[in-house]
Design a protein around this motif. Structure first.
Motif, PDB file in Angstrom:
ATOM      1  N   ILE A  74       0.840  -1.195   0.000  1.00  0.00           N
ATOM      2  CA  ILE A  74       0.000   0.000   0.000  1.00  0.00           C
ATOM      3  C   ILE A  74       0.876   1.246   0.000  1.00  0.00           C
ATOM      4  CG2 ILE A  74      -1.955  -1.137   1.109  1.00  0.00           C
ATOM      5  CD1 ILE A  74      -1.063   0.127   3.743  1.00  0.00           C
ATOM      6  N   ALA A  75       0.300   2.359  -0.391  1.00  0.00           N
ATOM      7  CA  ALA A  75       1.037   3.617  -0.497  1.00  0.00           C
ATOM      8  C   ALA A  75       1.301   4.199   0.884  1.00  0.00           C
ATOM      9  CB  ALA A  75       0.244   4.613  -1.341  1.00  0.00           C
ATOM     10  N   PRO A  76       2.465   4.834   1.092  1.00  0.00           N
ATOM     11  CA  PRO A  76       2.720   5.537   2.351  1.00  0.00           C
ATOM     12  C   PRO A  76       1.747   6.701   2.523  1.00  0.00           C
ATOM     13  CG  PRO A  76       4.752   5.230   1.088  1.00  0.00           C
ATOM     14  CD  PRO A  76       3.614   4.875   0.186  1.00  0.00           C
ATOM     15  N   ALA A  77       1.453   7.042   3.779  1.00  0.00           N
ATOM     16  CA  ALA A  77       0.448   8.065   4.071  1.00  0.00           C
ATOM     17  C   ALA A  77       0.765   9.393   3.409  1.00  0.00           C
ATOM     18  CB  ALA A  77       0.325   8.235   5.584  1.00  0.00           C
ATOM     19  N   GLU A  78       2.038   9.790   3.424  1.00  0.00           N
ATOM     20  CA  GLU A  78       2.388  11.089   2.842  1.00  0.00           C
ATOM     21  C   GLU A  78       2.179  11.109   1.334  1.00  0.00           C
ATOM     22  OE1 GLU A  78       6.187   8.635   3.371  1.00  0.00           O
ATOM     23  OE2 GLU A  78       4.387   9.130   4.558  1.00  0.00           O
ATOM     24  N   LYS A  79       2.413   9.958   0.670  1.00  0.00           N
ATOM     25  CA  LYS A  79       2.157   9.861  -0.769  1.00  0.00           C
ATOM     26  C   LYS A  79       0.661   9.947  -1.055  1.00  0.00           C
ATOM     27  CE  LYS A  79       6.247   8.961  -2.736  1.00  0.00           C
ATOM     28  NZ  LYS A  79       6.800   9.693  -3.906  1.00  0.00           N
ATOM     29  N   VAL A  80      -0.131   9.296  -0.214  1.00  0.00           N
ATOM     30  CA  VAL A  80      -1.584   9.333  -0.396  1.00  0.00           C
ATOM     31  C   VAL A  80      -2.099  10.757  -0.252  1.00  0.00           C
ATOM     32  CG1 VAL A  80      -3.799   8.514   0.461  1.00  0.00           C
ATOM     33  CG2 VAL A  80      -1.832   6.966   0.434  1.00  0.00           C
ATOM     34  N   ALA A  81      -1.686  11.442   0.804  1.00  0.00           N
ATOM     35  CA  ALA A  81      -2.165  12.799   1.043  1.00  0.00           C
ATOM     36  C   ALA A  81      -1.793  13.727  -0.101  1.00  0.00           C
ATOM     37  CB  ALA A  81      -1.594  13.325   2.365  1.00  0.00           C
ATOM     38  N   ALA A  82      -0.555  13.626  -0.575  1.00  0.00           N
ATOM     39  CA  ALA A  82      -0.113  14.492  -1.678  1.00  0.00           C
ATOM     40  C   ALA A  82      -0.895  14.188  -2.944  1.00  0.00           C
ATOM     41  CB  ALA A  82       1.384  14.303  -1.907  1.00  0.00           C
ATOM     42  N   PHE A  83      -1.152  12.913  -3.196  1.00  0.00           N
ATOM     43  CA  PHE A  83      -1.894  12.527  -4.404  1.00  0.00           C
ATOM     44  C   PHE A  83      -3.334  13.012  -4.327  1.00  0.00           C
ATOM     45  CE2 PHE A  83      -4.261   9.500  -7.080  1.00  0.00           C
ATOM     46  CZ  PHE A  83      -3.499   9.539  -8.249  1.00  0.00           C
ATOM     47  N   LEU A  84      -3.969  12.860  -3.182  1.00  0.00           N
ATOM     48  CA  LEU A  84      -5.357  13.294  -3.034  1.00  0.00           C
ATOM     49  C   LEU A  84      -5.485  14.810  -3.169  1.00  0.00           C
ATOM     50  CD1 LEU A  84      -6.596  11.057  -0.054  1.00  0.00           C
ATOM     51  CD2 LEU A  84      -6.763  10.619  -2.508  1.00  0.00           C
ATOM     52  N   ASP A  85      -4.470  15.538  -2.738  1.00  0.00           N
ATOM     53  CA  ASP A  85      -4.536  17.008  -2.758  1.00  0.00           C
ATOM     54  C   ASP A  85      -4.060  17.606  -4.075  1.00  0.00           C
ATOM     55  OD1 ASP A  85      -5.466  16.928  -0.166  1.00  0.00           O
ATOM     56  OD2 ASP A  85      -3.488  17.234   0.730  1.00  0.00           O
ATOM     57  N   SER A  86      -3.455  16.791  -4.941  1.00  0.00           N
ATOM     58  CA  SER A  86      -2.902  17.301  -6.196  1.00  0.00           C
ATOM     59  C   SER A  86      -4.004  17.591  -7.215  1.00  0.00           C
ATOM     60  CB  SER A  86      -1.929  16.285  -6.795  1.00  0.00           C
ATOM     61  OG  SER A  86      -1.509  16.680  -8.084  1.00  0.00           O
ATOM     62  N   ASN A  87      -3.833  18.685  -7.944  1.00  0.00           N
ATOM     63  CA  ASN A  87      -4.758  19.046  -9.031  1.00  0.00           C
ATOM     64  C   ASN A  87      -4.171  18.754 -10.407  1.00  0.00           C
ATOM     65  OD1 ASN A  87      -6.822  20.084  -7.303  1.00  0.00           O
ATOM     66  ND2 ASN A  87      -5.608  21.953  -7.015  1.00  0.00           N
ATOM     67  N   ASP A  88      -3.068  18.039 -10.450  1.00  0.00           N
ATOM     68  CA  ASP A  88      -2.413  17.710 -11.711  1.00  0.00           C
ATOM     69  C   ASP A  88      -3.292  16.745 -12.505  1.00  0.00           C
ATOM     70  OD1 ASP A  88      -0.788  16.913 -13.802  1.00  0.00           O
ATOM     71  OD2 ASP A  88       0.981  16.595 -12.568  1.00  0.00           O
ATOM     72  N   ALA A  89      -3.664  17.141 -13.710  1.00  0.00           N
ATOM     73  CA  ALA A  89      -4.542  16.302 -14.539  1.00  0.00           C
ATOM     74  C   ALA A  89      -3.866  15.001 -14.945  1.00  0.00           C
ATOM     75  CB  ALA A  89      -4.973  17.074 -15.783  1.00  0.00           C
ATOM     76  N   ASN A  90      -2.532  14.964 -14.937  1.00  0.00           N
ATOM     77  CA  ASN A  90      -1.788  13.780 -15.367  1.00  0.00           C
ATOM     78  C   ASN A  90      -1.205  13.003 -14.189  1.00  0.00           C
ATOM     79  OD1 ASN A  90      -2.125  14.339 -18.186  1.00  0.00           O
ATOM     80  ND2 ASN A  90      -0.542  15.915 -17.990  1.00  0.00           N
ATOM     81  N   LYS A  91      -1.727  13.234 -12.989  1.00  0.00           N
ATOM     82  CA  LYS A  91      -1.099  12.628 -11.815  1.00  0.00           C
ATOM     83  C   LYS A  91      -1.201  11.104 -11.810  1.00  0.00           C
ATOM     84  CE  LYS A  91      -5.116  13.303  -8.708  1.00  0.00           C
ATOM     85  NZ  LYS A  91      -5.556  13.963  -7.448  1.00  0.00           N
ATOM     86  N   ARG A  92      -2.228  10.541 -12.420  1.00  0.00           N
ATOM     87  CA  ARG A  92      -2.344   9.082 -12.427  1.00  0.00           C
ATOM     88  C   ARG A  92      -1.291   8.449 -13.336  1.00  0.00           C
ATOM     89  NH1 ARG A  92      -8.605   7.075 -11.532  1.00  0.00           N
ATOM     90  NH2 ARG A  92      -9.112   8.581  -9.903  1.00  0.00           N
ATOM     91  N   SER A  93      -1.124   8.978 -14.531  1.00  0.00           N
ATOM     92  CA  SER A  93      -0.118   8.419 -15.436  1.00  0.00           C
ATOM     93  C   SER A  93       1.289   8.636 -14.883  1.00  0.00           C
ATOM     94  CB  SER A  93      -0.246   9.034 -16.830  1.00  0.00           C
ATOM     95  OG  SER A  93      -0.046  10.434 -16.794  1.00  0.00           O
ATOM     96  N   LYS A  94       1.516   9.771 -14.226  1.00  0.00           N
ATOM     97  CA  LYS A  94       2.828  10.020 -13.616  1.00  0.00           C
ATOM     98  C   LYS A  94       3.090   9.037 -12.482  1.00  0.00           C
ATOM     99  CE  LYS A  94       3.098  14.968 -14.719  1.00  0.00           C
ATOM    100  NZ  LYS A  94       3.106  16.358 -14.171  1.00  0.00           N
ATOM    101  N   LEU A  95       2.075   8.727 -11.704  1.00  0.00           N
ATOM    102  CA  LEU A  95       2.235   7.768 -10.614  1.00  0.00           C
ATOM    103  C   LEU A  95       2.540   6.376 -11.161  1.00  0.00           C
ATOM    104  CD1 LEU A  95       2.140   6.984  -7.636  1.00  0.00           C
ATOM    105  CD2 LEU A  95      -0.347   6.743  -7.854  1.00  0.00           C
ATOM    106  N   ILE A  96       1.873   5.988 -12.230  1.00  0.00           N
ATOM    107  CA  ILE A  96       2.144   4.684 -12.846  1.00  0.00           C
ATOM    108  C   ILE A  96       3.595   4.599 -13.285  1.00  0.00           C
ATOM    109  CG2 ILE A  96       1.623   3.221 -14.844  1.00  0.00           C
ATOM    110  CD1 ILE A  96      -1.293   4.363 -14.636  1.00  0.00           C
ATOM    111  N   ASP A  97       4.106   5.651 -13.931  1.00  0.00           N
ATOM    112  CA  ASP A  97       5.508   5.675 -14.351  1.00  0.00           C
ATOM    113  C   ASP A  97       6.448   5.597 -13.147  1.00  0.00           C
ATOM    114  OD1 ASP A  97       4.770   5.845 -16.996  1.00  0.00           O
ATOM    115  OD2 ASP A  97       5.042   8.012 -17.135  1.00  0.00           O
ATOM    116  N   GLU A  98       6.106   6.325 -12.093  1.00  0.00           N
ATOM    117  CA  GLU A  98       6.934   6.325 -10.885  1.00  0.00           C
ATOM    118  C   GLU A  98       7.008   4.929 -10.273  1.00  0.00           C
ATOM    119  OE1 GLU A  98       6.456   8.013  -6.337  1.00  0.00           O
ATOM    120  OE2 GLU A  98       5.768   9.289  -7.989  1.00  0.00           O
ATOM    121  N   LEU A  99       5.897   4.237 -10.223  1.00  0.00           N
ATOM    122  CA  LEU A  99       5.876   2.905  -9.626  1.00  0.00           C
ATOM    123  C   LEU A  99       6.610   1.885 -10.493  1.00  0.00           C
ATOM    124  CD1 LEU A  99       2.218   2.826  -8.268  1.00  0.00           C
ATOM    125  CD2 LEU A  99       4.329   3.029  -6.941  1.00  0.00           C
ATOM    126  N   LEU A 100       6.525   2.013 -11.804  1.00  0.00           N
ATOM    127  CA  LEU A 100       7.230   1.088 -12.687  1.00  0.00           C
ATOM    128  C   LEU A 100       8.742   1.280 -12.593  1.00  0.00           C
ATOM    129  CD1 LEU A 100       4.926   1.175 -15.834  1.00  0.00           C
ATOM    130  CD2 LEU A 100       5.325  -0.780 -14.341  1.00  0.00           C
TER     131      LEU A 100
END
Length: 513
Positions: A74-100
């Motif tokens: 599971i994601a660390p709490a600080e990563k979750v909070a930053a992701f939930l608060d982000s308004n970046d339209a591409n944040k999901r694709s960026k997260l996928i790249d980061e995890l890969l």
């Protein structure tokens, strides 16, 4: 599809199913374009069946899912909070790249494939799977193309300490076991059904099985576990195979539904087999791993069961399976590319909550299937939330001599894992596993709860941090109020530990949704 009477006709139908539907060379698409094709073809089937898809998953649902699927934790709490608060339209694709790009990706893939390649049998109790796991982890993180990885695995020789890939042959220590697993895992077919008699559902004969087995007849283990020297594998001429079943037949080596190659008895056979296996022209190889990868991410394959692909078990989305297979080959058998494309699709990012009219859908991917956490995912997530393993309480594993089998993680996995490959959507843990989760002192839940209590934050802030840490989401107002009331009415030092214990033993924590 009706079963055809003649085996030749069956074979022709099967080849029609596995053969690409595209004419000429396939133009390689990038992952984003393939994701759009996935959504187009899934939607076509939904429209044809008049089934409404569920909406997109909320950010909290998505980040937990994609972390578990790609990184295995599971994601660390600080990563979750930053992701939930982000308004970046591409944040999901960026997260996928980061995890890969994260080393945890290789560990997750190694967890999956070690379990597949290393059977949990009594024969292997004294053999360590760790060299294989390390070999797989490195190769997946290096993003070695799937055809090269499979070639290196299936032609491996030498001592296990120097080449972890040979563990597959040592663990599957007979010709029929190797043949069964190679066909199941790399071709997606249950050819073992033709070991003793002609296959009941396809045109495969006994000769097909033993023709494939002939490629492994010269593989032997010159050094046994428990005797002097480390375990090893070699392929030598004129070796008489051991432990052959009574059903064994001596036939020339022959590719499944293909030709019988000319082989020099003095040369190894496996390189010839691997060259055929990994060829872009092979109708089984790329298709099998595409279907398996889809199944890992969605909880069921486009052909299901994922390792039983034949004409009587057609894919739910034939065009989609063909498209994914061709693009996988066109992009150099790149597994990260395949995962990236699937995870960027709207089909993958749908909520697991059914919509009106799609509650009964199990095959159209109108909503995400809920998957049970694997033993490895569960251990790593528990350890992350609880701050690691309580070494003073973890006394299991004594008497296990094989290196790598007596770590807290390995012992936990062994306790929770099942003998056979589990269905991702079925919760296979029983009462012993549930009791261990509730009562074991293996994880520092009390210490973690006390750390929350001593953080100096307000009760509402502590509750939010606990939910972000354990469930990758913020609590509802009702949940916050309920926890605050419990803390007020109990000793604070233990109250937060109780709450954390309840969260970690909830179905929401133990499921990937």
């Amino acid at each position: 599809m009706k079963r055809l009477a003649k085996s030749a006709a069956v074979s022709l139908v099967f080849l029609a199913l596995v053969r690409p539907v595209f004419a000429g060379a396939t133009e390689a698409l990038d992952a984003a374009a393939l994701a759009r094709d996935i959504d187009r073809l899934v939607q076509q089937r939904l429209d044809a069946e008049q089934v409404k898809p569920s909406p997109r998953a909320a950010d909290a649902e998505f980040i937990r899912r994609v972390y578990l699927d790609i990184a295995g934790v599971i994601a660390p709490a600080e990563k979750v909070a930053a992701f939930l608060d982000s308004n970046d339209a591409n944040k999901r694709s960026k997260l996928i790249d980061e995890l890969l790009a994260d080393p945890k990706y290789g560990r997750r893939q190694a967890d999956i494939w070690s379990a597949l390649l290393f059977p949990r049998t009594s024969d292997n109790k004294r053999l360590s799977a760790e060299p294989l796991h390390q070999w797989l982890e490195k190769n997946f993180n290096d993003n070695k193309p799937w055809d090269k990885l499979a070639t290196d695995l299936l032609t491996a020789s030498g001592e296990q300490e120097a080449n972890g890939a040979v563990t597959f042959f040592i663990a599957n220590n007979s010709v029929d076991k190797v043949t069964d697993e190679v066909c199941r895992l790399f071709l997606g077919v249950q050819l073992q059904c033709a070991q003793c008699h002609n296959h009941p559902f396809t045109g495969w004969k006994r000769e097909e099985y033993w023709g494939m087995a002939a490629f492994f007849m010269k593989v032997n283990s010159p050094k046994k576990v428990g005797k002097q020297g480390p375990p090893a594998i070699a392929e030598t001429p004129n070796v008489r195979p051991k432990n052959l079943p009574e059903s064994a037949k001596t036939v020339p080596a022959k590719f499944l539904m293909g030709e019988a190659p000319k082989l020099n008895p003095r040369d190894p056979y496996r390189p010839t087999f691997a060259a055929w296996l990994t060829s872009p022209d092979n109708p089984f190889f790329a298709r099998a791993v595409v279907n398996r990868t889809w199944g890992q991410l969605f909880g069921r394959g486009l052909v299901n069961p994922i390792d039983n692909m034949h004409d009587g078990n057609p894919p739910s989305h034939p065009e989609l399976l063909a498209e994914l297979t061709e693009q996988f080959k066109a992009n150099g058998f790149d597994v990260k590319y395949l995962v990236r494309a699937i995870c960027n699709s709207e089909a993958y990012q749908r909520t697991s909550k059914p919509a009106d009219g799609n509650e009964a859908d199990a095959v159209l991917f109108s909503h995400m299937n809920i998957k049970a956490l694997s033993a490895e995912q569960l251990f790593d997530s528990l350890a992350q939330v609880a701050g690691g393993v309580n070494k003073a309480e973890d006394k299991r594993g004594k008497g296990i001599k094989a290196a790598g089998n007596n770590t807290p993680r390995a012992q936990f996995v062994n306790f929770f894992a099942t003998q056979d490959e589990p269905e991702p959507t079925e919760y296979s843990a029983g009462i012993p596993q549930a009791l261990r989760l509730m009562n074991s002192g293996q994880f520092n839940v009390n210490a973690a709860g006390l750390q929350f209590a001593r953080s100096g934050q307000t009760p509402a802030q502590i509750v939010e941090k606990m939910y972000l840490t354990a469930l990758a989401r913020r609590p509802s107002a009702a949940e916050t109020a309920r926890v605050e009331e419990y803390v007020r009415n109990n000793e604070q030092k233990t109250a937060y530990s109780d709450v954390l214990w309840a969260l970690l033993n909830s179905s929401e924590f133990t499921l990937n949704h």
